[in-house]
Design an enzyme around this catalytic site. Structure first.
Site, short mmCIF file in Angstrom:
data_model
loop_
_atom_site.label_atom_id
_atom_site.label_comp_id
_atom_site.label_asym_id
_atom_site.label_seq_id
_atom_site.Cartn_x
_atom_site.Cartn_y
_atom_site.Cartn_z
N HIS A 195 -46.90 -41.40 -29.36
CA HIS A 195 -45.59 -41.36 -30.02
C HIS A 195 -45.67 -40.77 -31.42
O HIS A 195 -44.70 -40.84 -32.17
CB HIS A 195 -45.01 -42.76 -30.11
CG HIS A 195 -44.91 -43.47 -28.80
ND1 HIS A 195 -44.33 -42.90 -27.71
CD2 HIS A 195 -45.33 -44.70 -28.42
CE1 HIS A 195 -44.38 -43.75 -26.69
NE2 HIS A 195 -45.00 -44.85 -27.09
N HIS A 252 -42.05 -43.32 -22.93
CA HIS A 252 -43.32 -43.45 -22.22
C HIS A 252 -43.33 -42.59 -20.97
O HIS A 252 -44.07 -42.87 -20.02
CB HIS A 252 -43.59 -44.91 -21.86
CG HIS A 252 -43.73 -45.81 -23.04
ND1 HIS A 252 -42.67 -46.48 -23.59
CD2 HIS A 252 -44.82 -46.12 -23.81
CE1 HIS A 252 -43.09 -47.18 -24.64
NE2 HIS A 252 -44.39 -46.97 -24.79
#
Length: 329
Positions: A56, A217
């Protein structure tokens, strides 16, 4: 699959190593590399701590520094940091005023941060704010509620600025919880995510398809739709968000267009322009903006739109100085 890496097993450690070396004026490793923390901690200040899986970046390690986070933990790709890492960050960062944990609403993250809270409770005052800004999970009826996505940056910035002013732990907890109810996000992808360990994409789209409502994700969204113009795609995002948030008279809005990893800046600014026009047409006053790649899903070609409704005081905290690897003004 081609990636700039040596092995999938060492990719996260080598990447975090590079980050700390590149931003050594802001950050250092904690003991045993359990976390990345500010190089210079402030005595008597509440420590603001976050973390999550790798993939991320620049969230969360990119937001460690003055006016934002005091420490962040990095797990394996798309995997929560361990309770041991989180306890290490608490031990490193707590200067006597306690710690506030800012956690994205994912089962693994919440479980591990709660476990760390319980284990640290005898030695440290610890509170938690759970960020749940993604409208998608609520719309598709998943039991755990909304996911925490790009809006996490806004909570970390505003709460971090308030902590920098010396505000106490209980007040920071109230501020973070209050913000969470007024931030909404939604993402869209043109491609799936290529995960280093599996060397496969999380989902595959045809040449004329997009995935609407994706997570960070690599999760697919709520629908696969025909590829269209940027205006049409952004309008869908903004309409869905605006129906899900209560815009009151006198509201001050922050509009955030976030790249998910593989989208060039030119496309992000084009999307912001379309989103800004949408808000203006509906008399939603956008007083602050942020455009860039901050909360990613590895190499996903996509973006998310976030609308935050802020008070005058919260706008002032957003404007407060920040000096981190990824965010500075």
């Amino acid at each position: 699959m081609k990636k700039f890496m040596n092995t999938a097993e060492t990719m996260v450690a080598e990447s975090v190593d590079g980050f700390v070396r590149a931003h050594a004026d802001f950050v250092v490793f904690g003991t045993d590399r359990q976390c990345v923390r500010r190089r210079h901690l402030t005595p008597g200040k509440v420590a603001v701590i976050s973390g999550g899986g790798a993939g991320h970046e620049p969230m969360h390690i990119g937001f460690v520094g003055q006016g934002m986070l005091d420490a962040a933990c990095v797990g394996h790709v798309f995997t929560s940091p361990t309770p041991g890492q989180i306890i290490g960050a608490i031990e490193e960062a707590d200067n006597g005023a306690g710690c506030l944990l800012i956690v994205k609403n994912y089962d693994g993250d919440i479980m591990n941060f709660e476990m760390a809270m319980e284990m640290a409770a005898g030695r440290h005052a610890v509170e938690m704010v759970i960020v749940s800004d993604d409208i998608e999970t609520a719309r598709i009826g998943e039991g755990r509620g909304r996911r925490g996505v790009a809006g996490t940056l806004i909570v970390e910035k505003i709460v971090g600025a308030a902590a920098e002013q010396g505000r106490p732990l209980a007040e920071l907890k109230l501020l973070g919880d209050g913000l969470n109810g007024r931030i909404r996000s939604m993402g869209v992808a043109l491609t799936g995510v290529t995960v280093p360990h599996t060397q496969r994409s999380t989902f595959t789209l045809g040449a004329t398809e997009i995935e609407m409502g994706v997570g960070i994700h690599g999760e697919p969204g709520h629908s696969r739709q025909p590829f269209s113009t940027a205006d049409d795609i952004v309008r869908y995002l903004c309409e869905t968000i605006s129906r899900d948030i209560d815009v009151q008279p006198g509201t001050k809005a922050l509009l955030f267009i976030n790249g998910l990893g593989g989208t060039p800046p030119a496309e992000l600014y084009l999307a912001f322009n379309a989103a800004r026009r949408f808000m203006e047409e509906r008399s939603i006053p956008v007083e602050r903006s942020l455009v860039g790649t901050y909360v990613t899903s590895l190499d996903m070609q996509g973006l998310s739109a976030t609308l935050a409704l802020l008070t005058k005081e919260e706008m002032t905290l957003w404007d407060a100085p920040v000096a981190t690897g990824a965010l500075r003004w």
